[in-house]
Design an enzyme around this catalytic site. Structure first.
Site, PDB file in Angstrom:
ATOM      1  N   GLY A   1       9.339   6.854  -4.793  1.00 34.26           N
ATOM      2  CA  GLY A   1       8.896   7.072  -4.678  1.00 34.26           C
ATOM      3  C   GLY A   1       7.983   6.768  -3.533  1.00 34.26           C
TER       4      GLY A   1
ATOM      5  CD  GLN B   1       2.242   4.810  -0.875  1.00 32.67           C
ATOM      6  OE1 GLN B   1       3.361   6.093  -1.334  1.00 32.67           O
ATOM      7  NE2 GLN B   1       2.852   3.257  -0.842  1.00 32.67           N
TER       8      GLN B   1
ATOM      9  CB  CYS C   1       3.081  -0.418  -4.848  1.00 31.13           C
ATOM     10  SG  CYS C   1       2.165   1.117  -3.367  1.00 31.13           S
ATOM     11  CG  LEU C   2       8.075   1.993  -0.965  1.00 29.87           C
ATOM     12  CD1 LEU C   2       8.564   3.152  -0.250  1.00 29.87           C
ATOM     13  CD2 LEU C   2       8.657   1.259  -0.911  1.00 29.87           C
TER      14      LEU C   2
ATOM     15  CG  HIS D   1       2.888   3.791  -8.507  1.00 29.22           C
ATOM     16  ND1 HIS D   1       2.841   2.385  -9.143  1.00 29.22           N
ATOM     17  CD2 HIS D   1       3.233   4.005  -7.469  1.00 29.22           C
ATOM     18  CE1 HIS D   1       2.620   2.539  -8.042  1.00 29.22           C
ATOM     19  NE2 HIS D   1       2.964   2.854  -6.604  1.00 29.22           N
ATOM     20  CD  GLU D   2       4.674   7.361  -5.474  1.00 27.54           C
ATOM     21  OE1 GLU D   2       3.964   7.533  -4.860  1.00 27.54           O
ATOM     22  OE2 GLU D   2       5.474   6.598  -5.850  1.00 27.54           O
TER      23      GLU D   2
ATOM     24  CG  HIS E   1      -0.623   5.833  -4.572  1.00 28.81           C
ATOM     25  ND1 HIS E   1      -0.546   4.941  -3.275  1.00 28.81           N
ATOM     26  CD2 HIS E   1       0.980   5.451  -4.361  1.00 28.81           C
ATOM     27  CE1 HIS E   1      -0.115   3.376  -3.657  1.00 28.81           C
ATOM     28  NE2 HIS E   1       1.028   3.985  -4.509  1.00 28.81           N
TER      29      HIS E   1
HETATM   30 NI    NI Z   1       2.749   3.102  -4.427  1.00 26.08          NI
END
Ligand code: NI
Length: 176
Positions: A46, A51, A92-93, A134-135, A138
């Site tokens: 995701g 991000q 998480c990236l 999660h997304e 963000h």
């Molecule tokens: Ni993330």
């Protein structure tokens, strides 16, 4: 399409509350394509627009990443129902190399627009439900680190300071 640089914690742009998309046009479709390409390249399952430094309410998810084939794009998503509880070890990236257990709802209903601006509603469970939550976080400037214990927060801050230093990023630590 282009692979974009993924911002890492504690970059302040990750803390911005993203604004709604007014019109799903070619610019938004390009952003969706970039998010997908970047997600597959990293790889991750995701990726949210903040991000990559775009403060817009857009994210993509593909549980089959990096192979692909299950790409879903969410524009202006709203979680309208959340039930149950699930603990998942999330990555998480924006926190490379870190994964921590987080408690989430295990079933959600989300309403959003697709890449053509068409409204849809989706019932998700388990990993897809976790990823959607999660997304969605963000888009509100909320991050994995906000959902873990005090001790874990300290550990993550330390690990990220090390990672950023190793990658030539001179990131200022968050207070608290
Ligand atoms: Ni993330």
């Amino acid at each position: 399409m282009a692979i974009r640089q993924v911002l890492t914690y504690p970059d302040k742009r990750l803390r911005v509350r993203a604004r709604p998309v007014e019109k799903v046009d070619d610019r938004i479709r390009r952003l969706i394509d970039d998010l997908a390409e970047t997600m597959y390249a990293e790889p991750g399952i995701g990726l949210a627009a903040p991000q990559v430094g775009e403060a817009l309410r857009v994210f993509v998810i593909d549980l089959a990443s990096p192979k692909g084939g299950e790409l879903r794009a969410f524009v202006n998503p709203r979680i309208v129902r959340a039930e149950g509880e699930i603990v998942w070890k999330e990555g998480c990236l924006s926190f490379p190399g870190i994964s921590e257990e987080v408690t989430r709802a295990d079933r959600v209903r989300v309403e959003a627009l697709d890449r053509d601006g068409k409204p849809f509603s989706l019932e998700a469970t388990e990993l897809l439900a976790v990823a959607i939550q999660h997304e969605s976080d963000h888009l509100d400037g909320k991050l994995l680190i906000d959902r873990v214990s005090f001790l874990k927060k300290r550990m993550i801050r330390r690990q990220m300071a090390k990672w950023n230093a190793e990658h030539g990023l001179d990131a200022e630590a968050e207070a608290g």
